[in-house]
Design a protein around this motif. Sequence first.
Motif, mmCIF file in Angstrom:
data_model
loop_
_atom_site.group_PDB
_atom_site.id
_atom_site.type_symbol
_atom_site.label_atom_id
_atom_site.label_comp_id
_atom_site.label_asym_id
_atom_site.label_seq_id
_atom_site.Cartn_x
_atom_site.Cartn_y
_atom_site.Cartn_z
ATOM 1 N N ASN A 20 0.326 -7.150 0.776
ATOM 2 C CA ASN A 20 -0.589 -6.229 1.455
ATOM 3 C C ASN A 20 -1.261 -6.894 2.646
ATOM 4 O OD1 ASN A 20 -1.771 -3.463 1.105
ATOM 5 N ND2 ASN A 20 -3.688 -4.625 1.163
ATOM 6 N N ARG A 21 -1.540 -8.191 2.511
ATOM 7 C CA ARG A 21 -2.185 -8.972 3.577
ATOM 8 C C ARG A 21 -1.439 -10.309 3.672
ATOM 9 N NH1 ARG A 21 -4.311 -6.746 7.191
ATOM 10 N NH2 ARG A 21 -5.664 -5.506 5.865
ATOM 11 N N PRO B 2 -11.105 -9.809 3.235
ATOM 12 C CA PRO B 2 -11.021 -10.588 1.990
ATOM 13 C C PRO B 2 -12.021 -11.737 1.908
ATOM 14 C CG PRO B 2 -8.817 -10.073 2.782
ATOM 15 C CD PRO B 2 -9.770 -9.647 3.862
ATOM 16 N N GLN C 202 -3.949 0.095 4.365
ATOM 17 C CA GLN C 202 -3.795 -0.975 3.388
ATOM 18 C C GLN C 202 -5.065 -1.763 3.146
ATOM 19 O OE1 GLN C 202 -3.368 -1.600 6.510
ATOM 20 N NE2 GLN C 202 -2.803 -3.701 6.982
ATOM 21 N N ALA C 203 -5.995 -1.792 4.092
ATOM 22 C CA ALA C 203 -7.248 -2.526 3.887
ATOM 23 C C ALA C 203 -8.069 -1.943 2.736
ATOM 24 C CB ALA C 203 -8.076 -2.512 5.170
ATOM 25 N N GLN D 41 -1.024 -9.747 -3.496
ATOM 26 C CA GLN D 41 -1.909 -9.480 -2.363
ATOM 27 C C GLN D 41 -1.236 -9.800 -1.039
ATOM 28 O OE1 GLN D 41 -5.536 -11.701 -2.151
ATOM 29 N NE2 GLN D 41 -6.491 -10.284 -0.720
ATOM 30 N N TYR E 81 0.824 -1.211 0.000
ATOM 31 C CA TYR E 81 0.000 0.000 0.000
ATOM 32 C C TYR E 81 0.859 1.264 0.000
ATOM 33 C CZ TYR E 81 -3.514 3.461 1.280
ATOM 34 O OH TYR E 81 -4.329 4.563 1.300
ATOM 35 N N ASP F 155 -7.689 -4.201 -0.244
ATOM 36 C CA ASP F 155 -7.876 -5.640 -0.037
ATOM 37 C C ASP F 155 -9.011 -6.232 -0.874
ATOM 38 O OD1 ASP F 155 -5.803 -6.498 1.537
ATOM 39 O OD2 ASP F 155 -6.802 -6.074 3.430
ATOM 40 N N THR G 84 -8.218 -9.142 -3.611
ATOM 41 C CA THR G 84 -8.822 -10.469 -3.427
ATOM 42 C C THR G 84 -9.652 -10.855 -4.634
ATOM 43 O OG1 THR G 84 -8.951 -10.022 -1.046
ATOM 44 C CG2 THR G 84 -10.205 -11.890 -1.870
ATOM 45 N N ARG H 31 -11.045 -5.950 9.695
ATOM 46 C CA ARG H 31 -10.362 -5.674 8.431
ATOM 47 C C ARG H 31 -9.481 -6.840 8.002
ATOM 48 N NH1 ARG H 31 -6.672 -0.977 11.012
ATOM 49 N NH2 ARG H 31 -4.595 -1.851 10.671
ATOM 50 N N TYR H 32 -9.055 -7.696 8.927
ATOM 51 C CA TYR H 32 -8.280 -8.870 8.535
ATOM 52 C C TYR H 32 -9.152 -9.899 7.820
ATOM 53 C CZ TYR H 32 -4.394 -7.236 11.473
ATOM 54 O OH TYR H 32 -3.370 -6.513 12.017
#
Length: 698
Positions: free
Chosen positions: A181-182, A396, A141-142, A178, A74, A145, A149, A392-393
């Motif tokens: 970012n995650r 996705p 960063q979310a 991705q 991000y 997402d 995804t 937020r986790y």
Amino acid sequence: MSDPAARQFARYQIPMCVAALFTIKCAVMWQLKDHILLQQDAGLDTSVYLKLTQQVMAGDIALGPGLYFVSPLYIYVAASILAVADSVIWLRLVQIVFGTASVALIWWCGREWAGSRAAWCAAGLASLTGLFTFYEALLLQAAIDPFLTSLALAALTAALTRSRWTWFLAAGAAFGIQSLNRPNILIAAAGLIVLLLLSRRSRGAAAMVAGLLLALAPVTIRNGLVADDWSPLSSHGGLNFYIGNNPAADGTYVMIPSITPSIVGQQQDARRVAELAVGHELDDAGISSHFYRSALQWIREHPWPAARLFARKLVYVFNSAHLSLNYSYPFYAYDADTALRALAVGPWLLIPLGLTGVASLAWTRRDGAFCIWAAFIPLYAVAVAAFFVSERYRLPLLVPLCVASGAALDSFSSALASRRWRRVGALLGLIGLLGLGANWPLGLDDARAEERTRMAERSAMLNRLDDAEAWTAKAEEIHPTPGVVHFRVGRALAVRGRPVAALSHLQEAARLDPDRPETSYALGQALMDAGRASEAVPHLRRALKAGVRPDLAGFDLARALDAAGDRQSALQVQQDVKPAHKDDAASWYQMGQLAQQWGDSRLAARYYGEAVSAAPGAFDLRQRLGLMLALLGDFEAAVRELERAVKLNPSDATARLNLAVACAQLGRTNDARVQAREALRLDPGYVKARELLKALEK
């Protein structure tokens, strides 16, 4: 509608829907863009990400030294956008474009797996999912997402339905991007590759691995060159794993003792805690490994509690409860009075509907391809539960659930239209059962009270006193400990330089929570700042006795006693005060100044000596110590310190003169003349240097 009219409508149907969706997202973004808790200087994750973005834009491309502490993608996306259009409004607009594209990709996945009607249902549900639009309007960063995804799952859909290795390569690359970012995505991607191998799609699995490695290569190379660690991972994974797996873990974010609950605080404190535990310095990878090892040790030693905790986290993943991490969606949807209120779709509906759609499609299609695609849902759920759960986790997860929810609605409408009542009943029963589980009240905090409290604090810091009072009252209504609300608002007012306004809140906090020593300390400070030193003394004594910041509380108590006219007691208290960290040169220096102000040169010299030990390269500290030693008559030690000060800053005329005076006291007249002449050369108008030189030449 006539056929030509129908064709005309169909031609413009998609552009009209895209425009409507983009407009809705823009409206929410516009409502949130000026919110005081979402500004660049409001703290939390947004401030950190934008600061790192600015560093990249200033030329610090690698953001070294060491590993990234946060997921880096991000940062570079934001820097690229801001380099073209230097405004966060444009950054938010691009994020909304990504979000709109995400809905289009969800539509495409739905069409590929379940047909056109299911695709439109899926796209409609995604458009009305407030969580997507909310996070796309934030600067963290979310925000990207959902797009990342949907892009990865669309590539995987194409790979599984077309069986071309190039699409598997693209899917691997998308999942790899991705994961930057995650990072949890790596676990899900690895699981998908295993399933491809088990289903005898080895060529596709190999291509997906190649795409994954290709996407991770830039960060891996960067880490190898900058941090000497050939790994694609950032360094915060170990700490996050420990937060989710330790004796005090409850499945959500729980603050770790001695580690400040912020990105910057975690980065600094994690190093200190880890190095203290192992007894030597650690690099970034070593710090992360320490926390991984600590968590795994607890899991090995307590397998049943760890298993129960993991099961609880899985329940949280598939429950509709809002698990806030810094930003409470219910607050921004309802308290902030935004259009998010109308975007009513969320986990409460998508979880039961989506899981029903997965079961329905798996039953009707009876092919391994869809099952592999849908396996992303449990695989990513496990990846989240391995750490800790937050809203937020798990964002996705909502992407494939939207696709599957569209399939469920299509299946239900088809069964209803064809009057297959048993299937209608089975679908309704499954949706109802899963809905009961997904919406079962778990008593988890949605952080709405916390956000109201933050609003009161932030309003106080911005001098919006009426707003601060209004939000304080609202926070009190739902906060489990109202005294904390008053404490935090009072502390914010005190920091803003309004001690009188702070006192009313801190006194109310003390009334509501009489056993909270932190309130006593804040109340004592406010009383001091309000000029009521005598009243501050008992509160500061209580705080010091309770062990609340003994370094600062002791220092403030000494100041209060002195202001109240009891200098002897002030000196006694001051002698026992030590900073929280021995290497805190600034605190030692401040304590030395206070002792010097009170005329205790010996105590001042001791504190300045500690400050020099903590920061041996600090010129001013060396000079202060030298002066105190000279006042104590220890001229040899004074000369040593002043000589070091001069080496640190040879162009300072005052330091030269102080050294000249100390040398003269030792009878080193020639050295004194040299230093006095140099002081005069540096500052020809320096009267004291001229007078000393004149006295030395007699």
